[in-house]
Write an enzyme that holds these catalytic residues in place. Structure first.
Site, PDB file in Angstrom:
ATOM      1  CB  SER A 154      -1.208   3.160  -0.470  1.00  0.00           C
ATOM      2  OG  SER A 154      -1.246   1.894  -0.946  1.00  0.00           O
ATOM      3  CB  ALA A 155       2.923   1.369   1.419  1.00  0.00           C
TER       4      ALA A 155
END
Length: 308
Positions: A154-155
């Site tokens: 994700s991030a």
């Protein structure tokens, strides 16, 4: 690679997630990241499995955790794991589990996971600064860049690519490979899937008040800055990348678009779209057929890097 359909277990878990996040008592807090900001304080202490040793390393602005296999460690390469959480969620037990899985599928590689600073208290460029400091730490410990694999979800997957943009721009050698699970590469939210998957994404869908529209990390900075949204950077010279993503994700375009751009610029990219899967389905570890296959795929990708 793209599969034809989701497994029964995968569909059940996807529907369960959708049911929970559509419950307004907790769903809004899940979607907008509020729970991610608090979860670290409420988790029980993590018990490191007996087969691993875990050392905590204190840096100037953050801490890191270094997981090692006690028996037959693989010292050929090392993994730098950049955890997810939308730049607002700090280190938690799920990422410690990820570190153990990375160690397992890599035949015993050590895994360094920085608990980098997060927003809103620490907006951009804090996470990038800490990721760079962690990379430099490995170099200072005697590892060469060609021995470092950067992995992120994700991030953290986006941060892995942003870090490589930063390294390249500053004349530093890049790692030998990148593993990115559903990387958040476009914080401008401009991709097609932000619309086409709006209704079916079980984690972020059906609202504009979700974590993927959160501006705490960006602040007043340009979301098209490649250090924030790596999709908009130049990928020439990047190492091989493995990208995994679920077909139901609003962030699907973040993976598809960055893979296409990197390929056009000469980068070796394998993108695997897991049909019917949701954001970071790999957290199911071996409970779902899809997540089990994803971890096997990661192990095979690491084997390729070892043999290059």
């Amino acid at each position: 690679m793209r599969e034809s359909e989701a497994s029964i277990r995968g569909r059940v878990m996807r529907d369960l997630i959708a049911h929970v996040t559509n419950d307004h008592l907790i769903g809004k807090k899940i979607k907008n990241g509020e729970l991610r900001k608090k979860i670290g304080d409420s988790e029980p202490p993590w018990k490191c499995p007996d087969c691993f040793s875990l050392d905590v390393i204190e840096m100037d602005n953050f801490s890191m955790e270094y997981l090692q296999a006690k028996e037959n460690p693989n010292t050929e390469k090392v993994i730098l794991q950049l955890h997810g959480g939308g730049y607002v969620g700090a280190m938690r037990n799920a990422y410690r589990m990820f570190a153990g899985l990375y160690c397992e599928v890599s035949h015993g590689m050590s895994v360094l996971t920085p608990d980098y600073r997060v927003a809103p208290e620490h907006p951009y460029p804090a996470a990038l600064e800490d990721a760079y400091a962690a990379y430099c730490y490995l170099l200072e410990q005697g590892w060469f860049s060609e021995q470092i694999i950067i992995a992120g979800d994700s991030a953290g997957g986006g941060l892995a690519m942003a870090l490589c943009h930063y390294l390249k721009d500053h004349g530093k050698q890049l790692p030998c490979g990148i593993v990115a699970m559903s990387p958040w590469t476009d914080l401008a939210a401009s991709g097609e899937s932000y619309e086409t998957n709006f209704e079916r994404d079980p984690l972020f869908g059906k609202t504009r008040d979700s974590l993927i529209y959160n501006k705490d990390y960006i602040g007043d900075n340009d979301p098209y800055n490649a250090y924030i949204s790596p999709l908009y950077g130049d990928f020439r010279g990047f190492p091989p990348m493995l990208i995994q993503v679920g077909s139901y994700e609003m962030l699907l375009s973040d993976s598809v678009d960055v893979a296409a751009k990197a390929r056009e610029q000469g980068v070796k990219v394998r993108i695997s779209i897991y049909e019917g899967m949701f954001h970071i389905f790999q957290m199911a570890a071996k409970m779902l057929p899809e997540s089990k296959r994803a971890w096997v795929e990661i192990g095979k990708f690491i084997d390729v890097l070892l043999n290059d």
